[in-house]
Design a protein around this motif. Sequence first.
Motif, mmCIF file in Angstrom:
data_model
loop_
_atom_site.group_PDB
_atom_site.id
_atom_site.type_symbol
_atom_site.label_atom_id
_atom_site.label_comp_id
_atom_site.label_asym_id
_atom_site.label_seq_id
_atom_site.Cartn_x
_atom_site.Cartn_y
_atom_site.Cartn_z
ATOM 1 N N VAL A 150 47.910 49.190 33.362
ATOM 2 C CA VAL A 150 48.561 48.332 34.340
ATOM 3 C C VAL A 150 48.030 48.730 35.710
ATOM 4 O O VAL A 150 48.213 49.863 36.160
ATOM 5 C CB VAL A 150 50.090 48.491 34.304
ATOM 6 C CG1 VAL A 150 50.727 47.609 35.375
ATOM 7 C CG2 VAL A 150 50.622 48.141 32.930
ATOM 8 N N THR A 151 47.326 47.830 36.377
ATOM 9 C CA THR A 151 46.703 48.163 37.656
ATOM 10 C C THR A 151 47.443 47.585 38.852
ATOM 11 O O THR A 151 47.221 48.031 39.977
ATOM 12 C CB THR A 151 45.250 47.667 37.679
ATOM 13 O OG1 THR A 151 45.251 46.257 37.526
ATOM 14 C CG2 THR A 151 44.449 48.314 36.570
ATOM 15 N N LYS A 156 56.260 39.842 40.577
ATOM 16 C CA LYS A 156 56.004 38.458 40.197
ATOM 17 C C LYS A 156 54.848 38.377 39.209
ATOM 18 O O LYS A 156 54.908 37.636 38.240
ATOM 19 C CB LYS A 156 55.707 37.615 41.431
ATOM 20 C CG LYS A 156 55.532 36.139 41.132
ATOM 21 C CD LYS A 156 55.311 35.340 42.417
ATOM 22 C CE LYS A 156 55.164 33.855 42.111
ATOM 23 N NZ LYS A 156 54.927 33.068 43.350
ATOM 24 N N TYR A 157 53.808 39.160 39.492
ATOM 25 C CA TYR A 157 52.638 39.170 38.631
ATOM 26 C C TYR A 157 52.374 40.588 38.129
ATOM 27 O O TYR A 157 52.671 41.562 38.806
ATOM 28 C CB TYR A 157 51.397 38.669 39.369
ATOM 29 C CG TYR A 157 51.532 37.279 39.921
ATOM 30 C CD1 TYR A 157 51.574 36.185 39.068
ATOM 31 C CD2 TYR A 157 51.620 37.065 41.290
ATOM 32 C CE1 TYR A 157 51.701 34.898 39.564
ATOM 33 C CE2 TYR A 157 51.746 35.784 41.798
ATOM 34 C CZ TYR A 157 51.791 34.696 40.934
ATOM 35 O OH TYR A 157 51.918 33.443 41.428
ATOM 36 N N THR A 158 51.787 40.682 36.958
ATOM 37 C CA THR A 158 51.347 41.958 36.412
ATOM 38 C C THR A 158 49.883 41.817 36.017
ATOM 39 O O THR A 158 49.522 40.906 35.270
ATOM 40 C CB THR A 158 52.167 42.340 35.168
ATOM 41 O OG1 THR A 158 53.543 42.426 35.531
ATOM 42 C CG2 THR A 158 51.709 43.680 34.604
ATOM 43 N N TYR A 159 49.055 42.695 36.571
ATOM 44 C CA TYR A 159 47.632 42.656 36.263
ATOM 45 C C TYR A 159 47.303 43.816 35.342
ATOM 46 O O TYR A 159 47.645 44.961 35.602
ATOM 47 C CB TYR A 159 46.804 42.764 37.542
ATOM 48 C CG TYR A 159 45.316 42.795 37.290
ATOM 49 C CD1 TYR A 159 44.621 41.631 37.000
ATOM 50 C CD2 TYR A 159 44.609 43.992 37.333
ATOM 51 C CE1 TYR A 159 43.260 41.652 36.769
ATOM 52 C CE2 TYR A 159 43.242 44.024 37.104
ATOM 53 C CZ TYR A 159 42.573 42.853 36.828
ATOM 54 O OH TYR A 159 41.229 42.875 36.584
ATOM 55 N N ILE A 160 46.637 43.508 34.232
ATOM 56 C CA ILE A 160 46.301 44.496 33.216
ATOM 57 C C ILE A 160 44.804 44.433 32.950
ATOM 58 O O ILE A 160 44.216 43.353 32.894
ATOM 59 C CB ILE A 160 47.069 44.210 31.908
ATOM 60 C CG1 ILE A 160 48.583 44.359 32.133
ATOM 61 C CG2 ILE A 160 46.611 45.130 30.778
ATOM 62 C CD1 ILE A 160 49.404 43.915 30.953
ATOM 63 N N LYS A 161 44.172 45.584 32.793
ATOM 64 C CA LYS A 161 42.764 45.591 32.400
ATOM 65 C C LYS A 161 42.581 46.616 31.287
ATOM 66 O O LYS A 161 43.413 47.508 31.088
ATOM 67 C CB LYS A 161 41.859 45.912 33.581
ATOM 68 C CG LYS A 161 41.790 47.375 33.947
ATOM 69 C CD LYS A 161 40.653 47.612 34.936
ATOM 70 C CE LYS A 161 40.425 49.113 35.140
ATOM 71 N NZ LYS A 161 39.275 49.383 36.018
ATOM 72 N N GLY A 167 40.258 41.900 32.720
ATOM 73 C CA GLY A 167 41.646 41.974 33.143
ATOM 74 C C GLY A 167 42.377 40.680 32.832
ATOM 75 O O GLY A 167 41.767 39.615 32.704
ATOM 76 N N VAL A 168 43.682 40.781 32.685
ATOM 77 C CA VAL A 168 44.523 39.623 32.418
ATOM 78 C C VAL A 168 45.737 39.683 33.337
ATOM 79 O O VAL A 168 46.302 40.760 33.554
ATOM 80 C CB VAL A 168 44.995 39.599 30.947
ATOM 81 C CG1 VAL A 168 45.781 38.321 30.660
ATOM 82 C CG2 VAL A 168 43.823 39.707 30.000
ATOM 83 N N ILE A 169 46.114 38.554 33.889
ATOM 84 C CA ILE A 169 47.283 38.486 34.760
ATOM 85 C C ILE A 169 48.405 37.764 34.035
ATOM 86 O O ILE A 169 48.210 36.694 33.470
ATOM 87 C CB ILE A 169 46.947 37.749 36.060
ATOM 88 C CG1 ILE A 169 45.858 38.524 36.820
ATOM 89 C CG2 ILE A 169 48.186 37.606 36.937
ATOM 90 C CD1 ILE A 169 45.316 37.770 37.999
ATOM 91 N N TYR A 196 42.858 41.858 40.516
ATOM 92 C CA TYR A 196 43.639 40.708 40.937
ATOM 93 C C TYR A 196 43.579 40.534 42.460
ATOM 94 O O TYR A 196 44.082 41.350 43.207
ATOM 95 C CB TYR A 196 45.075 40.869 40.469
ATOM 96 C CG TYR A 196 46.015 39.797 40.958
ATOM 97 C CD1 TYR A 196 45.726 38.463 40.727
ATOM 98 C CD2 TYR A 196 47.177 40.131 41.626
ATOM 99 C CE1 TYR A 196 46.578 37.472 41.162
ATOM 100 C CE2 TYR A 196 48.052 39.148 42.066
ATOM 101 C CZ TYR A 196 47.738 37.828 41.832
ATOM 102 O OH TYR A 196 48.603 36.841 42.267
ATOM 103 N N ARG A 197 42.881 39.484 42.902
ATOM 104 C CA ARG A 197 42.814 39.118 44.306
ATOM 105 C C ARG A 197 42.340 40.269 45.193
ATOM 106 O O ARG A 197 42.764 40.403 46.342
ATOM 107 C CB ARG A 197 44.175 38.592 44.790
ATOM 108 C CG ARG A 197 44.572 37.286 44.106
ATOM 109 C CD ARG A 197 45.877 36.754 44.621
ATOM 110 N NE ARG A 197 46.266 35.529 43.914
ATOM 111 C CZ ARG A 197 47.403 34.878 44.116
ATOM 112 N NH1 ARG A 197 48.289 35.342 44.992
ATOM 113 N NH2 ARG A 197 47.684 33.797 43.437
#
Length: 202
Positions: A150-151, A156-161, A167-169, A196-197
Amino acid sequence: MMQYNANSGQERFSCYATDKTQKPIAIYKKITSTGGETPEPTCTPINPTLTYSSTSLLTNSTATATLEGNTGNGDVTYTTSDDKVATVAADGTVTAVGGGTATITATIAAAGEYCGGTATAKITVTPLISCSEVYGLDDNATFALKEFIVTYANGKYTYIKDDTGYGVIFTNSGAYGLEAGNVVASGKLFASKTTYRGLVEI
């Protein structure tokens, strides 16, 4: 007077007129066995129940079967309704193959005094995939990720790589568990090879 016809094996009643001429009146009787018909064979009904050590599996995992209740003593065979979801071995052990739900049926043969019967159990399989394999899945697909970090998470959002750099949001409602091999997610937003962004990884 009664007479017996030795040729036909039938009894016959005869009477005589006043002039002593014989006026036979034949009354026939069907001779049947007094033993009756042999009754149809009967068997004792069985009421088996099929359970598994787990009915919710990730791909490549297994679950063992248990038959309980009155199971008789006949041979048991196991079948699956969808071998693309789960396969089943001769002893009932299930191996998860792909996402979906499969019905496993145990069929018990009639044997001795016991009737035959069946029992069923449903197995649900969640695909275990890498972040890169999220590509091409439906937006509402349900899956579990093999290994990830989890990065970023902001409520609101969770970014995982994962270690491949993919990576997946997810929205918060779509990702939970957040433990490698144990996160079940659905409704992905998108997949990317970048953070993410541009946010700093944590």
